[in-house]
Write an enzyme that holds these catalytic residues in place. Structure first.
Site, PDB file in Angstrom:
ATOM      1  N   ASN A 122      62.199   6.765   0.463  1.00  0.00           N
ATOM      2  CA  ASN A 122      61.663   8.105   0.202  1.00  0.00           C
ATOM      3  C   ASN A 122      62.832   9.061   0.401  1.00  0.00           C
ATOM      4  O   ASN A 122      63.198   9.356   1.534  1.00  0.00           O
ATOM      5  CB  ASN A 122      60.520   8.401   1.189  1.00  0.00           C
ATOM      6  N   HIS A 170      51.993  12.392   2.078  1.00  0.00           N
ATOM      7  CA  HIS A 170      53.029  12.299   3.115  1.00  0.00           C
ATOM      8  C   HIS A 170      52.768  13.376   4.177  1.00  0.00           C
ATOM      9  O   HIS A 170      52.315  14.468   3.851  1.00  0.00           O
ATOM     10  CB  HIS A 170      54.420  12.475   2.494  1.00  0.00           C
ATOM     11  N   GLU A 219      52.581   5.988   8.836  1.00  0.00           N
ATOM     12  CA  GLU A 219      53.754   6.720   9.281  1.00  0.00           C
ATOM     13  C   GLU A 219      53.381   7.653  10.432  1.00  0.00           C
ATOM     14  O   GLU A 219      52.941   8.791  10.192  1.00  0.00           O
ATOM     15  CB  GLU A 219      54.320   7.557   8.128  1.00  0.00           C
ATOM     16  N   LYS A 262      62.994  12.116  -0.084  1.00  0.00           N
ATOM     17  CA  LYS A 262      62.585  13.494   0.251  1.00  0.00           C
ATOM     18  C   LYS A 262      63.373  14.470  -0.640  1.00  0.00           C
ATOM     19  O   LYS A 262      63.718  14.119  -1.768  1.00  0.00           O
ATOM     20  CB  LYS A 262      62.777  13.765   1.740  1.00  0.00           C
ATOM     21  N   SER A 291      61.531   6.193  11.112  1.00  0.00           N
ATOM     22  CA  SER A 291      62.775   5.740  11.755  1.00  0.00           C
ATOM     23  C   SER A 291      62.982   4.231  11.644  1.00  0.00           C
ATOM     24  O   SER A 291      63.486   3.605  12.576  1.00  0.00           O
ATOM     25  CB  SER A 291      62.821   6.203  13.216  1.00  0.00           C
ATOM     26  N   GLY A 295      61.826  10.718  11.162  1.00  0.00           N
ATOM     27  CA  GLY A 295      63.072  11.471  11.268  1.00  0.00           C
ATOM     28  C   GLY A 295      63.489  11.767  12.697  1.00  0.00           C
ATOM     29  O   GLY A 295      64.374  12.587  12.936  1.00  0.00           O
ATOM     30  N   GLU A 348      54.639  15.355   5.632  1.00  0.00           N
ATOM     31  CA  GLU A 348      55.314  16.647   5.398  1.00  0.00           C
ATOM     32  C   GLU A 348      54.510  17.496   4.429  1.00  0.00           C
ATOM     33  O   GLU A 348      54.494  18.728   4.532  1.00  0.00           O
ATOM     34  CB  GLU A 348      56.752  16.389   4.895  1.00  0.00           C
TER      35      GLU A 348
HETATM   36  P1  PGA Z   1      62.372   8.416   8.303  1.00  0.00           P
HETATM   37  O1  PGA Z   1      61.251   8.967   7.290  1.00  0.00           O
HETATM   38  O2  PGA Z   1      62.665   6.993   7.904  1.00  0.00           O
HETATM   39  O3  PGA Z   1      63.560   9.313   8.103  1.00  0.00           O
HETATM   40  O4  PGA Z   1      61.795   8.502   9.676  1.00  0.00           O
HETATM   41  C1  PGA Z   1      60.217   8.154   6.819  1.00  0.00           C
HETATM   42  C2  PGA Z   1      59.307   8.945   5.907  1.00  0.00           C
HETATM   43  O5  PGA Z   1      59.064  10.132   6.182  1.00  0.00           O
HETATM   44  O6  PGA Z   1      58.817   8.420   4.889  1.00  0.00           O
END
Ligand code: PGA
Length: 248
Positions: A9, A94, A166, A11, A211, A172, A96
């Protein structure tokens, strides 16, 4: 036995130059790896992915979609448009988008339906915040998020879903869920699918995201109900992304 699936992803990251290097690096390093993989990229880069990845083992997709069909919705992108770029996957819900764009589970379910109607695979994201985990609400929260989608779909269509667990506190942050913590939630989600369609529960990939890195991927992916990863930060470097694919 479900095959492992690793999805990047990106982003809101990338540039034509950086993407070219990343995509070439992934394709060159794949080397007959057995896990299936894909990248979900910002919509303006779908053409670049289609050009670079057609005929390779790497699939591609988008990170969001409108719940509407094409029409007067300024700034939105509909599923039919994404299908024109041969997207295989579209991420919906997601955290976010739920947090910054106030997307509800009801809206996420409509987006999943729009994706399925165009023959693509929705990756339905669910996950709890730290406050919800601390309050012991994890299963209830993720159960409601997934339930909203399951409820809208014909049970026969459930086999076409991908689910991603998630935990918001792991995204992140460098703090991944332990394999046991994640497995517990994955098993819960799979049981929830089983109630509606036992065959779908066997085949639907449930990805872990938050992560995931080359050095923790092996232990997470060894869990019986963790079928792959949705990778943010580590998907932006070919070496790290390939490291996770190889761990799978
Ligand atoms: P990350 O993000 O691997 O940077 O923690 C995962 C995601 O938001 O899909």
């Amino acid at each position: 036995m479900r095959a492992k699936l690793i999805i990047g992803n990106w982003k809101m990251n990338g540039s034509r130059a950086a993407n070219a290097e990343l995509l070439n690096g992934i394709v060159a390093g794949l080397d007959g790896a057995e896990a299936a993989c894909a990248v979900c990229v910002p919509a303006p880069y779908l053409q670049q992915c289609q050009d670079a990845l057609s005929g390779t083992a790497v699939a591609w997709g988008a990170q969001d979609v409108s719940m509407h069909e094409c029409g007067p919705y300024t700034g939105e992108v509909c599923a039919a448009m994404l299908a024109e770029f041969a997207c295989r996957y579209v991420i919906v819900g997601h955290s976010e988008r739920r947090a910054y764009h106030r997307e509800t589970s009801e809206l996420v379910a409509k987006k999943a339906l729009a994706v399925l109607a165009e023959g693509m695979t929705p990756i339905v994201c669910v996950g709890e915040t730290l406050a919800q985990r601390d309050a012991g609400e994890t299963m209830q929260v993720v159960g409601e998020m997934l339930g909203a989608v399951l409820e809208k779909l014909d049970p026969a269509a459930l086999e076409k879903l991908v689910v991603a667990y998630e935990p918001v506190w792991a995204i992140g942050t460098g703090k991944n869920a332990t394999p046991e913590t994640a497995q517990e939630v994955h098993a819960h989600l799979r049981a929830q699918i089983r109630v509606r369609n036992a065959q779908a529960a066997q085949v639907v990939p449930i990805l872990y995201g938050g992560s995931m890195k080359p050095d923790n991927a092996g232990a997470l992916l060894a869990q019986p109900d963790i079928d792959g990863g949705l990778i943010g930060g580590a998907a932006l470097k070919a070496g790290d992304f390939l490291g996770i694919i190889k761990a799978a």
